[in-house]
Design a protein around this motif. Sequence first.
Motif, short mmCIF file in Angstrom:
data_model
loop_
_atom_site.label_atom_id
_atom_site.label_comp_id
_atom_site.label_asym_id
_atom_site.label_seq_id
_atom_site.Cartn_x
_atom_site.Cartn_y
_atom_site.Cartn_z
N SER A 455 0.85 -1.20 0.00
CA SER A 455 0.00 0.00 0.00
C SER A 455 0.88 1.24 0.00
O SER A 455 1.80 1.36 0.82
CB SER A 455 -0.91 0.02 1.24
N ALA A 456 0.60 2.15 -0.92
CA ALA A 456 1.22 3.47 -0.92
C ALA A 456 0.16 4.46 -0.47
O ALA A 456 -0.69 4.89 -1.24
CB ALA A 456 1.74 3.82 -2.31
N ASN A 457 0.19 4.79 0.82
CA ASN A 457 -0.87 5.61 1.41
C ASN A 457 -0.36 6.29 2.68
O ASN A 457 0.04 5.60 3.61
CB ASN A 457 -2.07 4.74 1.73
N PRO A 458 -0.32 7.63 2.69
CA PRO A 458 -0.78 8.54 1.64
C PRO A 458 0.30 8.79 0.59
O PRO A 458 1.49 8.69 0.86
CB PRO A 458 -1.08 9.82 2.41
N LEU A 459 -0.17 9.14 -0.60
CA LEU A 459 0.70 9.58 -1.68
C LEU A 459 0.41 11.06 -1.93
O LEU A 459 -0.72 11.44 -2.21
CB LEU A 459 0.41 8.77 -2.95
N ILE A 460 1.44 11.90 -1.81
CA ILE A 460 1.27 13.36 -1.96
C ILE A 460 2.32 13.88 -2.93
O ILE A 460 3.53 13.68 -2.73
CB ILE A 460 1.41 14.07 -0.60
N GLY A 470 -3.62 10.82 -2.88
CA GLY A 470 -4.35 9.57 -3.09
C GLY A 470 -3.63 8.39 -2.51
O GLY A 470 -2.80 8.51 -1.59
N GLN A 471 -3.93 7.22 -3.07
CA GLN A 471 -3.35 5.98 -2.58
C GLN A 471 -3.35 4.95 -3.70
O GLN A 471 -4.11 5.06 -4.67
CB GLN A 471 -4.15 5.47 -1.39
N ALA A 472 -2.48 3.96 -3.52
CA ALA A 472 -2.41 2.85 -4.48
C ALA A 472 -2.17 1.57 -3.69
O ALA A 472 -1.47 1.57 -2.68
CB ALA A 472 -1.30 3.09 -5.49
N HIS A 473 -2.76 0.48 -4.16
CA HIS A 473 -2.63 -0.81 -3.49
C HIS A 473 -2.30 -1.88 -4.53
O HIS A 473 -2.88 -1.90 -5.62
CB HIS A 473 -3.91 -1.18 -2.76
#
Length: 708
Positions: A455-460, A470-473
């Motif tokens: 998980s990439a969260n948070p992405l700024i 946003g975010q990516a999984h």
Amino acid sequence: MSVEPIYQRARTGLIRARDRAADGLRRARGGLRPGWERARTRLRETRFKRPSNKALAWTGGVFGALVVAIALFLILFDWNYLRGPIGRYASAKTGREIVLAGDLKVHAFSLNPSASVQGIKVGNPKWAGPGQTADIKKLDVQVKLLPLFVGQVVLLNLQLDQAKVDLLRDRQGRATWDFSNGKKSNKPFKMPPIRRFVINDGHLKIRDQKRKLVLNGEVNATEEMGRAGRGFLMTGEGALNGNRFLLRIQGGPLLNVDTRKPYPFDADIRSGATRVTAKGAITKPFDLGQFAMNATAQGPDLADLYDLTGVALPNTPPYKLNGRLSRDEHLYKIEGLGGRVGDSDLAGSLSVETGDERPYLKADLRTRSLDFDDLAAIFGGAPSRKAGETVSPQQAAVGRQMAAQRRLLPDSTLDVTKIRSLDADVRYRVAAIHDAMLPLRSGDVTVKLDRGLLSANPLILDLPQGKITGQAHLNARNAVPVTEVDVRLSNARLEQLIPIKGQPLAGSFVGRIKLKGSGDSVHRAAANADGEVLAVVPSGEIREAFAELLGINATKGLGLLFSKDQGSVPIRCGVAHFQARNGVLTADRIVFDTKPVVATGGGTINLENETMDLRIQGRSKELRLVRLLSPITVKGPIVGPKVGIETGRVVAQGGVAAALAGLVNPLALLLPFVDPGLAKDASCAALIAEAGREGVPVKTVAAKTARR
């Protein structure tokens, strides 16, 4: 010498002592008590000496005879009689067959006992099938005797000649080098101090099915005299996963090893173009659970370090990094990390905890200046191949292939076994970004990996105005990985995102991408993605000449361009909404409303073959004498579409109210998807309200939702 004279002298001394004692007793009776006490003490001592001397004589004789007998036994005994019992005992303790195949010689009558066996065969555990873990032609070992009585082992000599070692670990994690016979231990490998360590003509083979690693090489070790003095040297040469493998470890003299002092060493390990060098010390020789070193690693791709370390790292451009590597039992740390990856700098610290089922990586990384195309390698793509860019030969080949195929999305297969092999918690911060497709300024992302779920969260990502969040999984727990992306663009400016000379377009810009697809590469995941994409221009300005041309008003539009008129007209609202199904983005609404022209459109973007086919039709809000009623088309590869005019077709002129109706209804429904507060922004909200007043059917519930 006869014992009789000794006895007679002892008897005479006893009589004299007795007489002196009687005399002392008489004096004591006369009031001399201290004399009596001295006499009693002397009498006791005299009586004790008599049996002690006799016992000592007999005991000394018996002990001496026993020592001589034991010494003769140890010297003359044929130790080969014990080869079978020793082998059976070792087999029972380790759960595998161990055979002492050759001549066994033992020199036990010494303060430094030694043993030599001409052949040892160590079989595989049952689960590994037939074969041998080790076949040693000759083994010599010598230990210090006295330290054994306090539980310490000091090896004076350990020599292996023509040792063949074949190690295997299967997919379940069972290893032939595990001699615990089912009794698992998490303690790091520890060797006793060795004064002399020699390996002559050793052969090592490692097959690790869990890490997909195969090592086959020759190993030698010896103590040698060089210009800098005597020192230990171990060398290895062979192949690691098809790449040439070289090993060189040089240490201080083994003769002077002291468990209370660190043991210094230098190491140089190479696998293909990957190289790791280190200079450090083992804190307590030779406890490999404690060491510290200054290390440098360089190579064409950080992911290649997996073969040497077992830690899954992302694909990268060529790199060179250095830092202080230390180990404390199961915890590895790299502090003071610094260097470059591609054309970007990298600094920070990281640690790896290896005590559990999967290693746990924790890192805090920073970059002052990021060359954005360096990130392409992480997703299986290639960094820029322009002059001055850093790229490996393999990545350059990938880049050439993608360029020839006019593809944007990389198709390199993701190795899910690496993602499943560890857990992680990594924060990465970038102070400045350059060479990106968008005018990105800085970035911050936290990446976590838990049992195959990344998980990439948070992405700024910060823009000069506005940001992308946003975010990516990536779920790699199942056979086919599933990727989900949900990112928003907020408070951005058109003139910054689409820089055109003369700035004919300006205004605010927001958007959102929400897609989900399965596949073991970026391209395959996108090729069957579902979801939606929305872009909105709530307000702004456009040069009037371009607005007229959007409606294909040839006379006025071209006239304004040729006259270099810089006048602009307001953008009331712009919306582009795509529904994604099985990798095909279908535009169910494209509307761009300006003061003189409203344009509507549709079409598709195919992520499987990475092509687009869009069509935009402009309608003037005023009477125009000369209008080309032909739609504008955008067709071709995503990386380089062509803009043209559809010929051979005349489109009937429709009313402006109908176009606005097509804009307002879906707009009221879509605004909450991109930004709940967007309906409050300037012209989009005004357009909805105005259209309602003019009789355009606007859904009340949708409008209320949009106004929230």
